[in-house]
Design an enzyme around this catalytic site. Structure first.
Site, mmCIF file in Angstrom:
data_model
loop_
_atom_site.group_PDB
_atom_site.id
_atom_site.type_symbol
_atom_site.label_atom_id
_atom_site.label_comp_id
_atom_site.label_asym_id
_atom_site.label_seq_id
_atom_site.Cartn_x
_atom_site.Cartn_y
_atom_site.Cartn_z
ATOM 1 N N ARG A 229 0.862 -1.175 0.000
ATOM 2 C CA ARG A 229 0.000 0.000 0.000
ATOM 3 C C ARG A 229 0.905 1.233 0.000
ATOM 4 N NH1 ARG A 229 -3.496 -2.849 -1.526
ATOM 5 N NH2 ARG A 229 -5.503 -3.300 -0.574
ATOM 6 N N HIS A 277 -1.772 -0.349 -9.991
ATOM 7 C CA HIS A 277 -2.354 -1.292 -9.011
ATOM 8 C C HIS A 277 -2.809 -2.587 -9.704
ATOM 9 C CE1 HIS A 277 -4.244 -1.405 -4.763
ATOM 10 N NE2 HIS A 277 -4.103 -2.639 -5.212
#
Ligand code: NAP
Length: 314
Positions: A229, A277
């Site tokens: 993250r 992502h």
């Protein structure tokens, strides 16, 4: 009567429709109903809900809810949102997701191991220059986080012949992987690794874990892959390390703000590879099977899934 399972989400219409189709196809023995379509009677029947970016107020409308199942593997937004409630949380653990992540870890480790950013830059400048090719066992790769994704990723790297180190909160025994824990263990891993791969959950303990000081402990010329993250990395410190030549390259798949803003300096930095992502996207069919099988088992015979530890946040 089939067990009734609300699907509480903050997705758009198209995503809602796709998820409903795969969830219902995966579990004809469950009655899966989207949250806003529930009658008061149905809301009272629900004991388990499937969630994806839920509004906590919608969960509060289900008076007999015992636990919820997150369609996402990362629960850093969900845990604070339901803090103070009695709800237990299960999160997506899916062998397909694990395999996809391990494949991405191997792919992008090889990208760095075989110096692909350097050859891409040479091509842009029409430079014909060959560099030595180290053997995998001459390359040390450190994996931060040895959970579902980190352990499988460390294993695939070890099978490929790399020297693999791993770091987690508790000690681990994984074939071919030297496991570290504790603050000192992290220092050792950072000092020894040519490539560091982040696969930690975002929690209060891991926020900006890769700080200026920690990045400064990395081996001269080492590279970083962040598949975890954005919150775990101090972006300014990373840019400083790359610009100073202390670090060689960074492959970034996750960011504090997604999509990454058009004016971010990361986009055009010559030592950064940006991914949108995609290291391990959820496979909806396999995810739906994992989630609904566990919900059906709980309704059938009370089998309890593994819940997220609220105190730890993962
Ligand atoms: P997991 O099974 O919960 O594993 C987490 C690992 O991190 C565990 O080994 C844990 O240690 C370790 N850890 C947690 N906090 C720590 C701390 N403070 N210090 C040291 N180690 C710590 O999680 P996972 O399923 O592998 O997923 C990891 C993360 O990957 C997710 O949370 C998500 O953010 C990210 N992810 C990214 C993508 C993508 O496409 N980029 C896709 C899916 C997931 P212990 O084993 O000792 O508990």
């Amino acid at each position: 009567m089939k067990p009734l399972v609300p699907f509480i989400h903050g997705l758009n219409h198209q995503e809602e429709a796709t998820w409903l189709t795969v969830l219902r196809a995966a579990a004809p023995e469950l009655e899966i109903i989207v949250g806003h379509a529930l009658t008061p009677d149905q809301s009272a029947r629900a004991q388990v809900a499937i969630v994806a970016n839920p509004d906590p107020a919608h969960l509060a409308n289900l008076p007999n809810l015992v636990w919820i199942y997150s369609l996402w593997a990362g629960v850093e937004r969900l845990m604070p949102a339901i803090a103070g409630t009695h709800l237990k949380v299960a999160r997506l653990v899916d062998p397909v997701l694990t395999q996809t992540m391990a494949e991405a870890v191997l792919a992008w480790s090889l990208y760095l191991h075989r110096d692909m950013p350097r050859y891409a830059a040479q091509q842009r400048n029409k430079i014909w220059q060959q560099w030595p090719v180290p053997r995998p066992h001459e390359r040390t790769i450190g994996v931060l986080g040895l959970g579902q994704l980190g352990a499988a990723s460390a294993t695939i790297l070890a099978c490929h012949g790399f020297e693999v180190l791993g770091w987690s909160r508790s000690p681990k025994t994984i074939d071919g992987v030297t496991s570290f824990h504790s603050e000192d263990g992290l220092t050792t891993l950072l000092q020894k690794s040519d490539i560091v791969i982040a696969l930690l959950p975002a929690t209060p303990q891991t926020t900006r874990l890769l700080s200026r000081e920690r990045l400064g402990q990395m081996k001269q010329g080492a590279s970083l892959i962040n598949f975890a993250r954005g919150a775990i990395l101090d972006q300014e410190a990373l840019l400083a390390g790359l610009d100073a030549g202390a670090l060689n390259h960074a492959v970034l798949d996750v960011f504090l703000q997604e999509p990454l803003s058009g004016d971010s300096p990361l986009w055009t930095h010559p030592k950064i590879t940006i991914l949108p992502h995609i290291s391990a996207p959820t496979n909806k069919q396999s995810a739906a099977l994992q989630v609904t099988e566990r919900i059906a088992a709980w309704h059938r015979d009370g089998t309890v899934p593994t819940f997220v530890e609220a105190g730890l946040g993962y």
